[in-house]
Design a protein around this motif. Sequence first.
Motif, short mmCIF file in Angstrom:
data_model
loop_
_atom_site.label_atom_id
_atom_site.label_comp_id
_atom_site.label_asym_id
_atom_site.label_seq_id
_atom_site.Cartn_x
_atom_site.Cartn_y
_atom_site.Cartn_z
N LEU A 105 48.08 34.80 -5.61
CA LEU A 105 48.03 36.26 -5.59
C LEU A 105 48.07 36.78 -4.15
CD1 LEU A 105 45.33 36.84 -8.35
CD2 LEU A 105 47.72 37.58 -8.46
N LEU A 106 47.33 36.13 -3.28
CA LEU A 106 47.32 36.54 -1.87
C LEU A 106 48.68 36.35 -1.22
CD1 LEU A 106 45.70 37.55 0.55
CD2 LEU A 106 45.02 35.18 1.00
N GLU A 107 49.35 35.24 -1.55
CA GLU A 107 50.68 34.98 -0.99
C GLU A 107 51.68 36.04 -1.43
OE1 GLU A 107 54.16 31.51 -0.93
OE2 GLU A 107 52.30 31.18 -2.05
N MET A 108 51.64 36.42 -2.72
CA MET A 108 52.54 37.46 -3.22
C MET A 108 52.25 38.81 -2.55
SD MET A 108 53.08 36.73 -7.29
CE MET A 108 51.41 36.27 -7.72
N LEU A 109 50.97 39.10 -2.33
CA LEU A 109 50.58 40.34 -1.68
C LEU A 109 51.12 40.40 -0.24
CD1 LEU A 109 48.93 42.97 -1.55
CD2 LEU A 109 46.93 41.58 -0.97
N GLU A 110 50.98 39.31 0.48
CA GLU A 110 51.45 39.26 1.86
C GLU A 110 52.98 39.38 1.91
OE1 GLU A 110 49.71 39.38 4.48
OE2 GLU A 110 47.70 38.96 3.74
N LYS A 111 53.66 38.73 1.00
CA LYS A 111 55.13 38.82 0.96
C LYS A 111 55.57 40.25 0.67
CE LYS A 111 57.04 34.28 0.05
NZ LYS A 111 58.04 33.55 -0.75
N ALA A 112 54.89 40.90 -0.27
CA ALA A 112 55.22 42.28 -0.61
C ALA A 112 55.01 43.18 0.60
CB ALA A 112 54.38 42.75 -1.79
N ALA A 113 53.93 42.96 1.33
CA ALA A 113 53.64 43.79 2.51
C ALA A 113 54.69 43.60 3.60
CB ALA A 113 52.25 43.44 3.05
N ARG A 114 55.28 42.42 3.64
CA ARG A 114 56.34 42.15 4.63
C ARG A 114 57.72 42.52 4.08
NH1 ARG A 114 53.36 37.20 5.11
NH2 ARG A 114 54.99 36.11 3.93
N LYS A 115 57.74 43.12 2.87
CA LYS A 115 58.98 43.52 2.21
C LYS A 115 59.88 42.32 1.91
CE LYS A 115 59.10 48.26 4.01
NZ LYS A 115 58.99 48.94 2.70
N GLU A 116 59.25 41.18 1.69
CA GLU A 116 59.99 39.98 1.30
C GLU A 116 59.97 39.87 -0.22
OE1 GLU A 116 58.15 36.68 3.21
OE2 GLU A 116 58.48 37.44 5.24
N THR A 117 60.91 39.12 -0.77
CA THR A 117 60.97 38.98 -2.22
C THR A 117 59.83 38.10 -2.71
OG1 THR A 117 62.29 38.25 -4.10
CG2 THR A 117 62.58 37.03 -2.03
N TYR A 118 59.19 38.52 -3.77
CA TYR A 118 58.07 37.78 -4.37
C TYR A 118 58.30 37.55 -5.86
CZ TYR A 118 57.04 42.57 -5.76
OH TYR A 118 57.14 43.83 -6.28
N ARG A 119 59.47 37.95 -6.35
CA ARG A 119 59.76 37.91 -7.79
C ARG A 119 59.66 36.49 -8.36
NH1 ARG A 119 59.04 42.66 -10.28
NH2 ARG A 119 59.71 44.33 -8.87
N GLU A 120 60.17 35.53 -7.63
CA GLU A 120 60.15 34.15 -8.12
C GLU A 120 58.71 33.66 -8.29
OE1 GLU A 120 61.69 29.72 -6.71
OE2 GLU A 120 62.67 31.52 -5.89
N GLU A 121 57.86 33.98 -7.30
CA GLU A 121 56.46 33.58 -7.37
C GLU A 121 55.74 34.30 -8.53
OE1 GLU A 121 58.04 34.36 -4.66
OE2 GLU A 121 57.65 32.85 -3.09
N LEU A 122 56.07 35.59 -8.72
CA LEU A 122 55.44 36.35 -9.79
C LEU A 122 55.81 35.78 -11.16
CD1 LEU A 122 53.80 38.77 -10.79
CD2 LEU A 122 55.87 40.18 -10.59
N THR A 123 57.07 35.44 -11.35
CA THR A 123 57.52 34.85 -12.62
C THR A 123 56.79 33.53 -12.88
OG1 THR A 123 59.69 35.87 -12.38
CG2 THR A 123 59.51 33.98 -13.89
N ALA A 124 56.69 32.69 -11.82
CA ALA A 124 56.01 31.40 -11.96
C ALA A 124 54.52 31.59 -12.26
CB ALA A 124 56.18 30.59 -10.67
N PHE A 125 53.90 32.59 -11.62
CA PHE A 125 52.49 32.88 -11.84
C PHE A 125 52.23 33.26 -13.30
CE2 PHE A 125 48.98 35.95 -12.06
CZ PHE A 125 47.96 35.25 -11.46
N LYS A 126 53.04 34.16 -13.80
CA LYS A 126 52.87 34.63 -15.18
C LYS A 126 53.11 33.49 -16.18
CE LYS A 126 55.04 38.62 -15.93
NZ LYS A 126 56.08 39.65 -15.78
N ALA A 127 54.09 32.66 -15.88
CA ALA A 127 54.40 31.54 -16.78
C ALA A 127 53.24 30.55 -16.82
CB ALA A 127 55.68 30.85 -16.32
N TYR A 128 52.69 30.23 -15.67
CA TYR A 128 51.60 29.26 -15.61
C TYR A 128 50.36 29.79 -16.34
CZ TYR A 128 48.10 26.04 -13.73
OH TYR A 128 47.09 25.11 -13.61
N GLN A 129 50.01 31.04 -16.06
CA GLN A 129 48.80 31.61 -16.63
C GLN A 129 48.90 31.80 -18.14
OE1 GLN A 129 45.98 32.01 -14.95
NE2 GLN A 129 46.91 31.33 -13.03
#
Length: 800
Positions: free
Chosen positions: A48-72
């Motif tokens: 969650l922290l990694e996705m937040l930091e990526k979003a703040a840097r305007k980097e893509t986080y979609r792949e991580e978000l999809t993986a997070f939702k799938a795992y959980q």
Amino acid sequence: MKILKFGGKSLANGKGIETTIQIIKEKAIRQERIAVVLSARGNATDELLEMLEKAARKETYREELTAFKAYQSQIATSADCLEEFTTLENLLQGVSLLGDYSEKIKDQIMSLGEIIAAKLVTNLLQKEGVNAHFTDTRSLIITDNVFGNARPLDLISRKNIINHFKSYNGTTVNIVTGFIGSNQNNETTTLGRNGSNYTAALLANFLDAEELQNYTHVDGIFTANPDLVADAKKIEALSFNEANELANFGAHILHAKTIVPLIEKNIPLRILNTFNSSDGGTIITQKTTAKGIKSISVLDNVVLVNLEGRGLLGRVGVDARIFKTLSENDINVSIISQGSSERGIGLVINASEASKAIVSLEREFENDFYTKDVNKISIIDDVAVISIVGQDLSEFHKPYNALIKNQIVPILFNNTVSGKNVSLVVKKSQLHKAVNVIHGQIFGVSKKINIAVFGKGLVGGTLLDQIVKSKIAILDKNNIKLNVFAIADSQHVYLNKNGTADNWQDTFSKEKVAYTVQQIIDYSKIHHLENLIAVDTTASKKFIHDYIPLVKNGFDLVSANKVANTIEYSFYQELRLELKKHQKNYLYETNVGAGLPLIDTIRLLHKSGESIKKIRGVFSGSLSYLFNTFSVEDIPFSTVLKQAEEKGFTEPDAREDLSGNDVARKLLILARELDLKHELSDISIQNLLPAHLQTISLQQFKENISDLDETFKHIKANQQENNVLRYVGDLDTETKILEVKLISVSSNSALGQIKGSDSIFEIYTEAYKEQPLVIQGAGAGAAVTARGVFGDILRLTEKL
């Protein structure tokens, strides 16, 4: 009631979550009154922290978000987490648009891991027939407005929790979100990293629980981190005070705030392993445990802030300004050190707060830079803190000296007022080795001695066999583990940080690789090997030049090689200066008398002020055998020489013995022990070989050794009656004359009575003027020499 708290690894997909569900289910079936507090599952918080930091840097986080939702969602698709996933996606999108986030937004995102975990576990338990109830602590634990590290408001939080558990009691198992709460504006807050333990402790306090059980992935609290120290032992019991010290100084299994709520109600805390139900874990209670060191904890996410300047010390209020500035910026100081000679102050703080600390301190002391009262504010980030909980200062010299012996010099240290806990700041690159050195010293576990053997020939091979044969007995008797991590010949080496196997010959043959000595040094550093000894059983003139690099990199030396002590005096002196500088030892008892305690005796006499006048003796076991046998038996000299070669008494080229060079080197070694600055060229040497045998090939020499027979037959025949031949070394300290020569002595004299390959040394001193001190014993043979080298290794283990 018991409070059960499960960590992230206990809730991870697969064996973790399956075992956790089974533990809770079994307790419910037994009708135990329990409440369950959960952390986020797996690595959810970090993700969650990694996705937040990526979003703040305007980097893509979609792949991580999809993986997070799938795992959980993977193991419980029926668990209703749609709201949490939608909230996460919306928050990340907003942060990405703004390119920034507040602590409030961060808390909202970080809370989702615990909420999802509690919903999923509740769903799985309900499927197993357990009356589980999802409990969101945001409606129970009310906090202040400090996002990221909120403080619970005791009275209202206590009331909420008591009322909730009155409503959901009996057979209900409350599945409680750890780590999170909300302020009085109903905004999500978090209790700080690892705050799920704190949540569990608060519940235990408010509900008067009989025990808090913290389920983790280890069997309890250990004497050190098992990932750093393989020999770490589990601690069966701790007091709250001891546990609190461990928590404050980096024991990640505990949260620093966890202990206080438990102390107030005297509620035991038990650390258990989710994956090892048979282990009783570590119990933490009010009761003080036995005295002594409990554990070594580590903080490796810290930096050292240094303030230097002439006006820092001796001026009232400087410390107050430093701490006021740091406090205003919510920066906590774990260690402070001051030194008047350096006119400086050192502060250990969390690494994440380093930049903020520098900026705030530079702003506070801006005017002091202009007046030169402060000239430097800097950060050292290659540091870690090692805390020894229970360390008494009266015994602190033992681990401290062990560190120095291993070339680990602490940057600073401090202790508590009680004098029972000591913290050291060391270079992070030395952390692994430092923890092992300290642990081995203070916990009485076997002391590991890491040995590199250079030379696997007759002496080296025999030594390795002796170590293999004796290592178990030495471990049992002396609590010392001899670990031969390197075996090398002139071209190849076999390396194994865990030690060589009993069949080292076969292993070496199969797994040897080309090497340099620097590669062996680097290997010892990479694997954090402590208590290093380099053993030289070669006769190499080249290898001795590696002694100094070895010493500089933390190795003590043991050598059967006489070259280092007999080449030019400048090298002899340089080596000793480096040994002194790096506080390393160099033992070479076998250089002169094989396994006899000759050098130690002479060194002790000399250092005690005893004036040594003369040393005379049969220095060579090879030549002792030759002339002991030749003097009493009616056989040619060449026959005796062949016998000596077959028995392994001579050098591979017997001319090294017959030339007198070997005896001369031994005599020179003794002279230098007495501080005489002689060179080999200063010694008068009688070469026993005629000129025509000195320069031919070894094969030709062996074919022509009968040329010696007539000469030695004549020498033997021209002796006085009842005399025998002896090849001796003679050192006179008053005349400073050193001689190596063949003499004839009475068979009744001390020199005349030696047998076989024995060596003998007569030491004349002020006290032993008429009757010399005599040292006699076996002076040749691979087994004797190897045993002498082994003795030096064992003597070194005592020093280490």
